[in-house]
Structures are given as structure tokens and as C-alpha cells.
Design a protein around this motif. Structure first.
Motif, PDB file in Angstrom:
ATOM      1  N   ASN A   1     -10.024  -0.715   6.507  1.00  0.00           N
ATOM      2  CA  ASN A   1     -11.022  -1.785   6.574  1.00  0.00           C
ATOM      3  C   ASN A   1     -10.878  -2.703   5.362  1.00  0.00           C
ATOM      4  O   ASN A   1     -10.680  -2.262   4.245  1.00  0.00           O
ATOM      5  CB  ASN A   1     -12.430  -1.199   6.639  1.00  0.00           C
ATOM      6  CG  ASN A   1     -12.717  -0.198   5.537  1.00  0.00           C
ATOM      7  OD1 ASN A   1     -12.030   0.817   5.427  1.00  0.00           O
ATOM      8  ND2 ASN A   1     -13.715  -0.464   4.715  1.00  0.00           N
ATOM      9  N   PHE A   2     -10.985  -4.004   5.618  1.00  0.00           N
ATOM     10  CA  PHE A   2     -10.814  -5.014   4.569  1.00  0.00           C
ATOM     11  C   PHE A   2     -11.321  -6.335   5.111  1.00  0.00           C
ATOM     12  O   PHE A   2     -11.030  -6.713   6.249  1.00  0.00           O
ATOM     13  CB  PHE A   2      -9.339  -5.131   4.170  1.00  0.00           C
ATOM     14  CG  PHE A   2      -9.037  -6.262   3.232  1.00  0.00           C
ATOM     15  CD1 PHE A   2      -9.584  -6.306   1.961  1.00  0.00           C
ATOM     16  CD2 PHE A   2      -8.193  -7.294   3.628  1.00  0.00           C
ATOM     17  CE1 PHE A   2      -9.309  -7.366   1.096  1.00  0.00           C
ATOM     18  CE2 PHE A   2      -7.905  -8.341   2.774  1.00  0.00           C
ATOM     19  CZ  PHE A   2      -8.472  -8.379   1.505  1.00  0.00           C
TER      20      PHE A   2
ATOM     21  N   ASN B   1       0.811  -1.212   0.000  1.00  0.00           N
ATOM     22  CA  ASN B   1       0.000   0.000   0.000  1.00  0.00           C
ATOM     23  C   ASN B   1       0.848   1.268   0.000  1.00  0.00           C
ATOM     24  O   ASN B   1       0.357   2.335  -0.397  1.00  0.00           O
ATOM     25  CB  ASN B   1      -0.988   0.003   1.166  1.00  0.00           C
ATOM     26  CG  ASN B   1      -2.299  -0.657   0.790  1.00  0.00           C
ATOM     27  OD1 ASN B   1      -2.951  -0.263  -0.165  1.00  0.00           O
ATOM     28  ND2 ASN B   1      -2.685  -1.687   1.529  1.00  0.00           N
TER      29      ASN B   1
ATOM     30  N   GLY C   1     -11.235   2.257   3.194  1.00  0.00           N
ATOM     31  CA  GLY C   1     -10.775   1.009   2.611  1.00  0.00           C
ATOM     32  C   GLY C   1     -11.815   0.432   1.662  1.00  0.00           C
ATOM     33  O   GLY C   1     -12.881   1.020   1.426  1.00  0.00           O
ATOM     34  N   GLU C   2     -11.503  -0.720   1.120  1.00  0.00           N
ATOM     35  CA  GLU C   2     -12.409  -1.431   0.223  1.00  0.00           C
ATOM     36  C   GLU C   2     -12.526  -2.868   0.721  1.00  0.00           C
ATOM     37  O   GLU C   2     -11.527  -3.577   0.831  1.00  0.00           O
ATOM     38  CB  GLU C   2     -11.899  -1.391  -1.216  1.00  0.00           C
ATOM     39  CG  GLU C   2     -11.785   0.033  -1.766  1.00  0.00           C
ATOM     40  CD  GLU C   2     -11.256   0.083  -3.180  1.00  0.00           C
ATOM     41  OE1 GLU C   2     -11.421  -0.916  -3.914  1.00  0.00           O
ATOM     42  OE2 GLU C   2     -10.671   1.123  -3.556  1.00  0.00           O
ATOM     43  N   SER C   3     -13.752  -3.289   0.995  1.00  0.00           N
ATOM     44  CA  SER C   3     -13.991  -4.578   1.649  1.00  0.00           C
ATOM     45  C   SER C   3     -13.339  -5.746   0.928  1.00  0.00           C
ATOM     46  O   SER C   3     -12.887  -6.702   1.563  1.00  0.00           O
ATOM     47  CB  SER C   3     -15.494  -4.829   1.772  1.00  0.00           C
ATOM     48  OG  SER C   3     -16.103  -3.851   2.582  1.00  0.00           O
ATOM     49  N   ARG C   4     -13.299  -5.696  -0.401  1.00  0.00           N
ATOM     50  CA  ARG C   4     -12.802  -6.832  -1.170  1.00  0.00           C
ATOM     51  C   ARG C   4     -11.481  -6.549  -1.880  1.00  0.00           C
ATOM     52  O   ARG C   4     -11.064  -7.316  -2.740  1.00  0.00           O
ATOM     53  CB  ARG C   4     -13.859  -7.251  -2.201  1.00  0.00           C
ATOM     54  CG  ARG C   4     -15.190  -7.678  -1.581  1.00  0.00           C
ATOM     55  CD  ARG C   4     -15.030  -8.926  -0.746  1.00  0.00           C
ATOM     56  NE  ARG C   4     -16.265  -9.285  -0.037  1.00  0.00           N
ATOM     57  CZ  ARG C   4     -16.395 -10.350   0.737  1.00  0.00           C
ATOM     58  NH1 ARG C   4     -15.363 -11.153   0.907  1.00  0.00           N
ATOM     59  NH2 ARG C   4     -17.531 -10.594   1.370  1.00  0.00           N
ATOM     60  N   ASP C   5     -10.846  -5.449  -1.521  1.00  0.00           N
ATOM     61  CA  ASP C   5      -9.565  -5.114  -2.150  1.00  0.00           C
ATOM     62  C   ASP C   5      -8.613  -4.637  -1.068  1.00  0.00           C
ATOM     63  O   ASP C   5      -8.856  -3.616  -0.416  1.00  0.00           O
ATOM     64  CB  ASP C   5      -9.746  -4.029  -3.214  1.00  0.00           C
ATOM     65  CG  ASP C   5      -8.504  -3.852  -4.089  1.00  0.00           C
ATOM     66  OD1 ASP C   5      -7.421  -4.310  -3.677  1.00  0.00           O
ATOM     67  OD2 ASP C   5      -8.628  -3.243  -5.172  1.00  0.00           O
TER      68      ASP C   5
ATOM     69  N   ASP D   1     -13.464  -5.489   8.908  1.00  0.00           N
ATOM     70  CA  ASP D   1     -14.101  -4.596   7.941  1.00  0.00           C
ATOM     71  C   ASP D   1     -15.288  -3.880   8.602  1.00  0.00           C
ATOM     72  O   ASP D   1     -16.443  -4.130   8.273  1.00  0.00           O
ATOM     73  CB  ASP D   1     -14.565  -5.408   6.727  1.00  0.00           C
ATOM     74  CG  ASP D   1     -15.102  -4.542   5.605  1.00  0.00           C
ATOM     75  OD1 ASP D   1     -14.731  -3.356   5.529  1.00  0.00           O
ATOM     76  OD2 ASP D   1     -15.905  -5.059   4.797  1.00  0.00           O
TER      77      ASP D   1
ATOM     78  N   PRO E   1      -6.840  -0.318  -1.242  1.00  0.00           N
ATOM     79  CA  PRO E   1      -7.822   0.739  -1.534  1.00  0.00           C
ATOM     80  C   PRO E   1      -7.205   1.827  -2.392  1.00  0.00           C
ATOM     81  O   PRO E   1      -6.035   2.191  -2.234  1.00  0.00           O
ATOM     82  CB  PRO E   1      -8.207   1.257  -0.145  1.00  0.00           C
ATOM     83  CG  PRO E   1      -7.092   0.849   0.755  1.00  0.00           C
ATOM     84  CD  PRO E   1      -6.557  -0.433   0.195  1.00  0.00           C
ATOM     85  N   LYS E   2      -8.001   2.355  -3.305  1.00  0.00           N
ATOM     86  CA  LYS E   2      -7.478   3.300  -4.296  1.00  0.00           C
ATOM     87  C   LYS E   2      -7.470   4.743  -3.817  1.00  0.00           C
ATOM     88  O   LYS E   2      -6.849   5.602  -4.449  1.00  0.00           O
ATOM     89  CB  LYS E   2      -8.277   3.176  -5.592  1.00  0.00           C
ATOM     90  CG  LYS E   2      -8.150   1.796  -6.247  1.00  0.00           C
ATOM     91  CD  LYS E   2      -9.012   1.685  -7.490  1.00  0.00           C
ATOM     92  CE  LYS E   2      -8.846   0.306  -8.146  1.00  0.00           C
ATOM     93  NZ  LYS E   2      -9.229  -0.790  -7.226  1.00  0.00           N
ATOM     94  N   ASN E   3      -8.162   5.031  -2.726  1.00  0.00           N
ATOM     95  CA  ASN E   3      -8.158   6.397  -2.198  1.00  0.00           C
ATOM     96  C   ASN E   3      -6.882   6.635  -1.410  1.00  0.00           C
ATOM     97  O   ASN E   3      -6.845   6.502  -0.185  1.00  0.00           O
ATOM     98  CB  ASN E   3      -9.384   6.644  -1.327  1.00  0.00           C
ATOM     99  CG  ASN E   3      -9.431   8.072  -0.778  1.00  0.00           C
ATOM    100  OD1 ASN E   3      -8.516   8.864  -0.996  1.00  0.00           O
ATOM    101  ND2 ASN E   3     -10.487   8.397  -0.058  1.00  0.00           N
TER     102      ASN E   3
END
Length: 496
Positions: free
Chosen positions: A331-332, A107, A363-367, A472, A370-372
Motif C-alpha cells: 500500500n502506498f 524495494n 506498506g507506508e502511505s507516504r513512503d 493505499d 516501506p521499512k518492514n
């Protein structure tokens, strides 16, 4: 001028009898740290005279019997572009400003080209006063003296392949402080913290001996593991060829076993990718790592390992307790040890001049990536403005202080609590509560000044409360600066 040409010009300068060799960091486009003594170093023939001239200073020395030399420049003033000369040969486009090191796993390594809104971000990434240095990956059993890399001026092409977190962090600082910014990126995806800690730091702490013992066991088992891997590769190669002939998907390729030269070698990345940077003056470090330590064996122990690594880095740089700022795991959907790892990260705030960027809201639950990264970089920059530059601003979301029973409720007190609200409006989410049976249930929560009152009709005599205690979580407590609250559990002593 490229690094190779710069070195060549040093070698053929008329005043030299032999080549002056410089580390990769001492090269065209470098950024030197303002306001503190700066070391310039390299190697030459034994007893070779060396003179460094920069910003009105002229400092001379001679190479030692081992060929190594170094000089110290008195604290510098933010400026640039300038030239530095070493025995009359020039290093061009030198800036003086703020220098930060970014390290960690994927990350931190995550490229600007993959961040949200990346096309627009890259198109506007022309910042000639921000210079970027990427350390090439490497592993070593022994501390090395140099890295592979080169300084580059920040522009759309160079920034696109740079750490997104570090870019956004540095951009915000540069726009706020209005001085040149040097960003050094040294990271490797999928690596654990023990790869970035020095061997002495782990060896000297009995609580960390398990890391070295585990690796010794891995090495002892490597020949057997490698033999099994080789056989699986033979079988996979046949299966992949058959799948190709049948126009079907091939099976997954086997993963090679860990062993000699693997990036997870304890201290292996410290030796190759951190130790060579230590002579270079920096303002501080930012860190995004922890995913690879979020396991039953490592999540609790991470607080000891991470703290030892920070203190060891500081001791080696010899600049005192320089700011060390890190990102708490986002979060993930992962495992039950994710919140424990976050807790270990939070405990590290016991160390002076540390700061934490909370990311459980972006965050992104399934990634896991995260792109942010914009908000991550901004939150780290806010921590830097407070910790490193003494700015009076809100740099942290609400942080748990204590929780006290009040009849059938728990009153939870926070620091950084001014203007607390539920992000986006509506009811507060993310709180759970328990009685003496330690069975946590979803709770109702309301803000009452600088505290949150938590309750549940299922718990008449509460004794403990938790917030965002999940891998998450859905949790929305923020302060007036819009910064999210960190996860916590009142049933775990912060300093345990």
C-alpha cells in the motif's frame, strides 16, 4: 583469498600452460546448488586441458576453438566448507546448499541498514553458512558473459549493505532447512520490468512490441532532448551558484533524458546483470518490482510482460519451471493504476511454481520504500518452503475464488481461507460493492465460514464486489496464519 589472487593461482599452477579464466561467480566462498547437475565454466587458450575436482568427482574437458570450456558435476550433497580445484589450483570455502537469485527494483535493493530494527538485525547477522553475492550495476545492448561481483560470508558488515528482503528470506530458509544458503542479488532501483526481460522475449510477442517501439521513439528523440537538457543544466548551474552565494536553497537539478546506455533500456539489465548468471545452477528466484510499471500504459500490459519474462528466464536456465516468487505492491499513496498492477501480478500466479507475498498491510502511505522487510522476506520464504521444498504449511493469505449474489448480499469465496479473521479485531474493512450501475460504495462485511458476506443498504441488487481496490487501502482480512488477503475485483475476469 580474493578473486584476483584465486585467478592468479590458477594462472601460475604448474600444470597449466596458460591462464584459466573463471567468471566472477566461480570463486572463493561460492555456494553451489545441491541436488541437481552443476555447471562449472570459464575460458582458456584453445584446446587447453581443464580438470575440475570437487566432492569426490573429477571431470576433464578441453577448451574449444573459441577458448570457452564447461564441465558438469553430478548432483551434489549439501556440505561445506570444501575446496574445489581446477587444474590443481584451489577455490576455497565452497559450500553446497540452496542458491536463490533476488532481482527487481528499489524495494529489492533496499538495504538491511535501512530496515526497521536495523541496528539489532545487523548486530546479529553472523551466519557463516549464508554467503552473499552482489552484482554490480551495468547496462548493455548485447548479452554479456560475466558480471562484476564477489562472494562474501554473511556477517554484520556484509549483510548491512545487502538486500534486506533477500537477507530475511535467506535467513529464514537457512534456519528452517539447516543447509548452506547462497544469495545472489541483481537489482537496480527505479527500473521497469522491460529492462530485465530479454529482447527476444519481447520481440517474439506482438502484445509487447509497444515496449520496443516506445524505446525506438525515445532514442530518435534523444538528440533534441539532450540538447534541451544541456541548456537547462547551464541555467541550473548559474542558479545554483547564485543560491549558494545568497545562502539559499538551490533549485532542483534537471533530470537527464533517457537515451543510449540508460538503465531503462529494454533488455539492457537482462543483458548485463542476468544473462551472465544463467549458467549458474539456482533453486529459484525472488522478485520485488512493479512500481515503475504502475502507469496507465503499462499496468494492464504488465501481466503479459512479467509472465513472458519469467518463462524466458526459465527457458534460458534450462532447469524447468523453477520457483519464481514475487512481492505484490505494498500500500502506498500513489495513483489509480497501483491496484491494476497488483491485479497483473496476481494473474501471474497462473504460471506453474509461482508464489506471491502480499504486502498491502505493511506498506507506508507516504513512503514507497516501506521499512518492514522482515515480513516480506518471511512471506516469500513461506512460499518457497511450499513451492520449492514441498512443506505442508500455510504460505498464502486468502485468495479470491468467486463471488455470487444472494439477494441483497454478495457471498465471496476464498482459497487459503482457514480461520479468517479481521486483523487486530473489530469489523472487516476494505470491501466495496456495486449494482449494475458499476458505482462502488463502501460495504459491510462479515465472515461466514470460508466465505465473506458483503452488503450495503445503498445497493439492493449487487452484482460485483471489490477488496482493497485502491493504491493505499485500509483492509484487514487475514487467515489463521496471519497472512493478508490479496486485493481483487470480481468484475474483472482473472484470466482476461
Amino acid at each position: 583469498m580474493t578473486l584476483a589472487k584465486s585467478l592468479l593461482s590458477l594462472a601460475i599452477a604448474g600444470s597449466l600452460h596458460a591462464a584459466i579464466h573463471l567468471p566472477a561467480l566461480i570463486s572463493d566462498h561460492m555456494v553451489l546448488q545441491q541436488g541437481m547437475p552443476v555447471r562449472i565454466w570459464g575460458s582458456a587458450d584453445p584446446s587447453e586441458a581443464v580438470r575440475v575436482e570437487f566432492q569426490g568427482q573429477s571431470v576433464s574437458t578441453a577448451a574449444g576453438a573459441d577458448g570457452k570450456w564447461q564441465v558438469w558435476l553430478r548432483p551434489l550433497i549439501a556440505a561445506g566448507p570444501l575446496e574445489m580445484t581446477i587444474n590443481g589450483a584451489a577455490i576455497h570455502d565452497v559450500l553446497v546448499g540452496e542458491v536463490w537469485l533476488g532481482s527487481g527494483q528499489s524495494n529489492m535493493e533496499f538495504r538491511l541498514s535501512n530496515a526497521i530494527n536495523h541496528d539489532e538485525e545487523i548486530a546479529h547477522a553472523s551466519y557463516p553458512l549464508i554467503h552473499l553475492f552482489q552484482v554490480k550495476r551495468g547496462v548493455s545492448d548485447q548479452p554479456l558473459d560475466d558480471v562484476v561481483g564477489a562472494w562474501q560470508v554473511c556477517g554484520p558488515e556484509t549483510a548491512a549493505h545487502f538486500s534486506a528482503v533477500e537477507y530475511f528470506f535467506g535467513r529464514h530458509l537457512q534456519q528452517t532447512l539447516h543447509v548452506p544458503m547462497g544469495l545472489i542479488e541483481s537489482d537496480w532501483g527505479g527500473t521497469p520490468a522491460q529492462s530485465w526481460a530479454s529482447h527476444p522475449a519481447m520481440e517474439s510477442d506482438p502484445a509487447l512490441k509497444f515496449v520496443l517501439d516506445d524505446w525506438d521513439h525515445t532514442l530518435a528523440n534523444y538528440p533534441t532532448a539532450k540538447s534541451g537538457y544541456d541548456q537547462r543544466m547551464v541555467e541550473w548551474t548559474k542558479a545554483a551558484a547564485a543560491a549558494k552565494a545568497a545562502a539559499t536553497d538551490p533549485p532542483d537539478e534537471p533530470n537527464p533524458p533517457q537515451g543510449p546506455g540508460h538503465q531503462n533500456t529494454p533488455a539492457g539489465l537482462f543483458n548485463a546483470m542476468i544473462h551472465p548468471l544463467v549458467p549458474y545452477a539456482i533453486r529459484g528466484a525472488i522478485w520485488y518490482q512493479g512500481e515503475s510499471n504502475a502507469s496507465e500504459k503499462h499496468a494492464y500490459r504488465y501481466r503479459r510482460l512479467f509472465g513472458a519474462m519469467i518463462e524466458d528466464w526459465r527457458n534460458r536456465w534450462g532447469e524447468g519451471d523453477f520457483p519464481f516468487l514475487f512481492v505484490q505492491l505494498a500500500n502506498f499513496h500513489s495513483n489509480e493504476w497501483w491496484p491494476v498492477l497488483r491485479e497483473s501480478q496476481t494473474e501471474t500466479l497462473r504460471l506453474r511454481n509461482t508464489g506471491m507475498a502480499v504486502a498491502t498491510d505493511i506498506g507506508e502511505s507516504r513512503d514507497i520504500h516501506p521499512k518492514n522487510k522482515q515480513d516480506v522476506g518471511l512471506r516469500l520464504a513461506l512460499a518457497a518452503l511450499h513451492t520449492a521444498y514441498g512443506k505442508s504449511l500455510e504460505y498464502s493469505g486468502p485468495m479470491f475464488r468467486e463471488a455470487t449474489p444472494e439477494g441483497s448480499t454478495m457471498r465471496v469465496y476464498f482459497s487459503h481461507a482457514d480461520g479468517m479473521v479481521a486483523k487486530g479485531g473489530g469489523a472487516l474493512t476494505g470491501f466495496t460493492i456495486s449494482g449494475a450501475d458499476n458505482q462502488f460504495v463502501q460495504a459491510e462485511a462479515r465472515i461466514d465460514g470460508g466465505a465473506v458476506v458483503v452488503s450495503s443498504p445503498q445497493v439492493t441488487n449487487p452484482v460485483a464486489v471489490r477488496y482493497a481496490w485502491a493504491d493505499d487501502p485500509v483492509a484487514n482480512l487475514v487467515n489463521q496464519a496471519g497472512l493478508p488477503a490479496s486485493s481483487f475485483r470480481s468484475d474483472q475476469s482473472f484470466y482476461q
